[in-house]
Write a protein that holds these residues in place. Structure first.
Motif, PDB file in Angstrom:
ATOM      1  N   ALA A 181       8.367   6.491  -6.531  1.00 41.09           N
ATOM      2  CA  ALA A 181       8.032   7.883  -6.826  1.00 41.09           C
ATOM      3  C   ALA A 181       8.696   8.375  -8.106  1.00 41.09           C
ATOM      4  O   ALA A 181       8.439   9.512  -8.525  1.00 41.09           O
ATOM      5  CB  ALA A 181       8.433   8.771  -5.655  1.00 41.09           C
ATOM      6  N   ARG A 212       9.145  17.896   1.658  1.00 41.22           N
ATOM      7  CA  ARG A 212       9.252  17.612   0.231  1.00 41.22           C
ATOM      8  C   ARG A 212      10.161  18.607  -0.490  1.00 41.22           C
ATOM      9  O   ARG A 212      10.809  18.254  -1.477  1.00 41.22           O
ATOM     10  CB  ARG A 212       7.849  17.602  -0.402  1.00 41.22           C
ATOM     11  CG  ARG A 212       7.010  16.394  -0.007  1.00 41.22           C
ATOM     12  CD  ARG A 212       7.483  15.117  -0.666  1.00 41.22           C
ATOM     13  NE  ARG A 212       7.135  15.050  -2.059  1.00 41.22           N
ATOM     14  CZ  ARG A 212       6.002  14.535  -2.545  1.00 41.22           C
ATOM     15  NH1 ARG A 212       5.085  14.048  -1.718  1.00 41.22           N
ATOM     16  NH2 ARG A 212       5.779  14.500  -3.829  1.00 41.22           N
ATOM     17  N   GLU A 268       0.818  -1.211   0.000  1.00 40.63           N
ATOM     18  CA  GLU A 268       0.000   0.000   0.000  1.00 40.63           C
ATOM     19  C   GLU A 268       0.855   1.265   0.000  1.00 40.63           C
ATOM     20  O   GLU A 268       0.504   2.280  -0.622  1.00 40.63           O
ATOM     21  CB  GLU A 268      -0.955   0.005   1.207  1.00 40.63           C
ATOM     22  CG  GLU A 268      -0.319   0.150   2.583  1.00 40.63           C
ATOM     23  CD  GLU A 268       0.440  -1.089   3.068  1.00 40.63           C
ATOM     24  OE1 GLU A 268       1.161  -0.968   4.079  1.00 40.63           O
ATOM     25  OE2 GLU A 268       0.296  -2.170   2.447  1.00 40.63           O
ATOM     26  N   VAL A 269       2.010   1.210   0.680  1.00 41.42           N
ATOM     27  CA  VAL A 269       2.931   2.349   0.702  1.00 41.42           C
ATOM     28  C   VAL A 269       3.497   2.582  -0.696  1.00 41.42           C
ATOM     29  O   VAL A 269       3.579   3.729  -1.175  1.00 41.42           O
ATOM     30  CB  VAL A 269       4.062   2.104   1.718  1.00 41.42           C
ATOM     31  CG1 VAL A 269       5.123   3.195   1.621  1.00 41.42           C
ATOM     32  CG2 VAL A 269       3.498   2.034   3.133  1.00 41.42           C
ATOM     33  N   ARG A 309       0.815   4.042  -3.078  1.00 36.37           N
ATOM     34  CA  ARG A 309       0.609   5.480  -2.896  1.00 36.37           C
ATOM     35  C   ARG A 309       1.758   6.278  -3.488  1.00 36.37           C
ATOM     36  O   ARG A 309       1.545   7.332  -4.094  1.00 36.37           O
ATOM     37  CB  ARG A 309       0.451   5.803  -1.411  1.00 36.37           C
ATOM     38  CG  ARG A 309      -0.865   5.338  -0.804  1.00 36.37           C
ATOM     39  CD  ARG A 309      -1.156   6.072   0.497  1.00 36.37           C
ATOM     40  NE  ARG A 309      -0.081   5.913   1.462  1.00 36.37           N
ATOM     41  CZ  ARG A 309      -0.018   4.923   2.365  1.00 36.37           C
ATOM     42  NH1 ARG A 309      -0.957   3.990   2.396  1.00 36.37           N
ATOM     43  NH2 ARG A 309       0.978   4.865   3.227  1.00 36.37           N
ATOM     44  N   ALA A 310       2.985   5.778  -3.314  1.00 39.28           N
ATOM     45  CA  ALA A 310       4.147   6.489  -3.838  1.00 39.28           C
ATOM     46  C   ALA A 310       4.064   6.627  -5.353  1.00 39.28           C
ATOM     47  O   ALA A 310       4.480   7.643  -5.931  1.00 39.28           O
ATOM     48  CB  ALA A 310       5.433   5.767  -3.444  1.00 39.28           C
ATOM     49  N   ARG A 311       3.531   5.625  -6.001  1.00 35.35           N
ATOM     50  CA  ARG A 311       3.401   5.673  -7.465  1.00 35.35           C
ATOM     51  C   ARG A 311       2.431   6.772  -7.915  1.00 35.35           C
ATOM     52  O   ARG A 311       2.505   7.240  -9.044  1.00 35.35           O
ATOM     53  CB  ARG A 311       2.946   4.316  -7.990  1.00 35.35           C
ATOM     54  CG  ARG A 311       4.052   3.265  -8.019  1.00 35.35           C
ATOM     55  CD  ARG A 311       3.607   2.023  -8.784  1.00 35.35           C
ATOM     56  NE  ARG A 311       4.756   1.236  -9.201  1.00 35.35           N
ATOM     57  CZ  ARG A 311       5.031   0.011  -8.779  1.00 35.35           C
ATOM     58  NH1 ARG A 311       4.232  -0.592  -7.901  1.00 35.35           N
ATOM     59  NH2 ARG A 311       6.088  -0.628  -9.223  1.00 35.35           N
ATOM     60  N   THR A 312       1.542   7.173  -7.030  1.00 36.25           N
ATOM     61  CA  THR A 312       0.586   8.234  -7.372  1.00 36.25           C
ATOM     62  C   THR A 312       1.083   9.611  -6.933  1.00 36.25           C
ATOM     63  O   THR A 312       0.373  10.609  -7.090  1.00 36.25           O
ATOM     64  CB  THR A 312      -0.782   7.967  -6.716  1.00 36.25           C
ATOM     65  OG1 THR A 312      -0.675   8.152  -5.295  1.00 36.25           O
ATOM     66  CG2 THR A 312      -1.271   6.557  -7.035  1.00 36.25           C
ATOM     67  N   GLY A 313       2.275   9.669  -6.328  1.00 35.09           N
ATOM     68  CA  GLY A 313       2.824  10.932  -5.846  1.00 35.09           C
ATOM     69  C   GLY A 313       2.606  11.184  -4.380  1.00 35.09           C
ATOM     70  O   GLY A 313       3.027  12.217  -3.849  1.00 35.09           O
ATOM     71  N   ASP A 314       1.958  10.256  -3.699  1.00 39.34           N
ATOM     72  CA  ASP A 314       1.689  10.386  -2.262  1.00 39.34           C
ATOM     73  C   ASP A 314       2.739   9.587  -1.509  1.00 39.34           C
ATOM     74  O   ASP A 314       2.561   8.408  -1.226  1.00 39.34           O
ATOM     75  CB  ASP A 314       0.277   9.872  -1.959  1.00 39.34           C
ATOM     76  CG  ASP A 314      -0.048   9.926  -0.464  1.00 39.34           C
ATOM     77  OD1 ASP A 314       0.697  10.589   0.284  1.00 39.34           O
ATOM     78  OD2 ASP A 314      -1.036   9.282  -0.050  1.00 39.34           O
ATOM     79  N   TRP A 315       3.868  10.229  -1.195  1.00 37.49           N
ATOM     80  CA  TRP A 315       4.962   9.503  -0.568  1.00 37.49           C
ATOM     81  C   TRP A 315       5.673  10.400   0.452  1.00 37.49           C
ATOM     82  O   TRP A 315       5.601  11.619   0.401  1.00 37.49           O
ATOM     83  CB  TRP A 315       5.979   9.028  -1.620  1.00 37.49           C
ATOM     84  CG  TRP A 315       6.607  10.138  -2.425  1.00 37.49           C
ATOM     85  CD1 TRP A 315       6.131  10.663  -3.603  1.00 37.49           C
ATOM     86  CD2 TRP A 315       7.795  10.882  -2.103  1.00 37.49           C
ATOM     87  NE1 TRP A 315       6.949  11.676  -4.027  1.00 37.49           N
ATOM     88  CE2 TRP A 315       7.985  11.831  -3.139  1.00 37.49           C
ATOM     89  CE3 TRP A 315       8.713  10.828  -1.056  1.00 37.49           C
ATOM     90  CZ2 TRP A 315       9.052  12.717  -3.151  1.00 37.49           C
ATOM     91  CZ3 TRP A 315       9.789  11.722  -1.063  1.00 37.49           C
ATOM     92  CH2 TRP A 315       9.937  12.644  -2.112  1.00 37.49           C
ATOM     93  N   SER A 316       6.340   9.736   1.375  1.00 35.27           N
ATOM     94  CA  SER A 316       7.231  10.410   2.310  1.00 35.27           C
ATOM     95  C   SER A 316       8.269   9.417   2.788  1.00 35.27           C
ATOM     96  O   SER A 316       8.040   8.199   2.763  1.00 35.27           O
ATOM     97  CB  SER A 316       6.458  10.991   3.507  1.00 35.27           C
ATOM     98  OG  SER A 316       5.911   9.952   4.297  1.00 35.27           O
TER      99      SER A 316
END
Length: 259
Positions: free
Chosen positions: A83, A54, A32-33, A36-43
């Motif tokens: 990402a 960021r 799931e992490v 999300r990173a593939r959609t730009g939602d990462w940290s």
């Protein structure tokens, strides 16, 4: 310890054991992490559980060459790869690198893994990377000047070094009292290394964990400046796992640029 003691070999075996013991920094990112990173939602984190701002990263991460330095464990490297970055992970522990390969295989990511000492990046040519990402790990390294020199060398002009490290003042306290009773008992002078303890003391306080070193802020921040970096950002956070969090920052993070 004998005069022939090899801290790199010792800590390599120690971190391999940490993987077997499920240390939190050996637990790879879940599907799931990565999704999300593939959609730009990462940290990702440099210090404790605090996400790196960021704007510390290049404005365009897609295609950026990133070296995750002493950053195995299947956490930061795969996330940055998902990402869009071109990620290389260098770590001293084969089992930590296995974690990165595990996530890369599971998720179809192109993550390069390299076994090595963070002080010796000779496997990489000059100006190979846009970012060097170094979460809290130089606490396990005997000397820092080579780390900063090598990071400077392998970065391109304008390249970014992000580093997380322990506040050296953490090491003045008796670790057993700190961890078992939450008591802050001043015991050690700085600089400190767990090698300074007797075998019995080290076993009681650190178990079979890696050897640690309390590098000064002069060695941490001043060392980056001496290597040629320009410091752009400094952050701090409480230690996420001990009683010092009530009184002092346990971690520092720096962002620096190669002119």
């Amino acid at each position: 310890m004998t005069d022939s003691f090899d801290p790199v070999a010792y800590n390599r075996a120690a971190w391999d054991r940490e993987v077997e013991n499920s240390n939190e920094w050996t637990q790879p990112a879940g599907p799931e992490v990565i999704a999300r990173a593939r959609t730009g939602d990462w940290s990702v984190v440099l210090i404790g559980y605090q996400a790196v701002p960021r704007d510390w990263f290049p404005a365009e991460l897609v295609g950026a060459e990133v070296l995750c330095l002493a950053s195995g464990g299947g956490q930061q490297g795969p996330v940055l790869s998902a990402a869009g970055a071109a990620v290389t992970v260098l770590d001293n522990s084969p089992r930590q690198l296995d974690r990165d390969r595990e996530v890369a295989t599971r998720e179809g990511l192109a993550v390069r893994t390299v076994l090595g000492d963070m002080r010796d990046l000779s496997v990489f040519p000059d100006a190979s990377f846009d970012v060097v990402f170094n979460p809290v790990s130089n606490v396990f390294c005997p000397d820092l000047a080579p780390v900063w020199r090598e990071s400077f060398r392998v970065l391109r002009p304008g390249g970014i070094l992000m580093a997380g490290f322990l506040n050296p003042d953490i090491f003045i306290f008796d670790i057993t009292a700190l961890e078992e009773r939450g008591e802050l008992i001043v015991r050690h002078q700085l600089p400190f290394s767990s090698l300074d303890l007797t075998d019995a003391e080290r076993q009681r306080s650190y178990g079979t964990g890696p050897i640690e070193y309390s590098h000064s802020l002069a060695g941490q921040i001043g060392g980056q400046l001496a290597a040629g970096f320009t410091l752009t950002h400094l952050d701090e956070a409480p230690h996420h796992a001990d009683a010092t969090a009530q009184y002092m920052p346990g971690y520092f993070a720096t962002r620096a640029v190669k002119p």
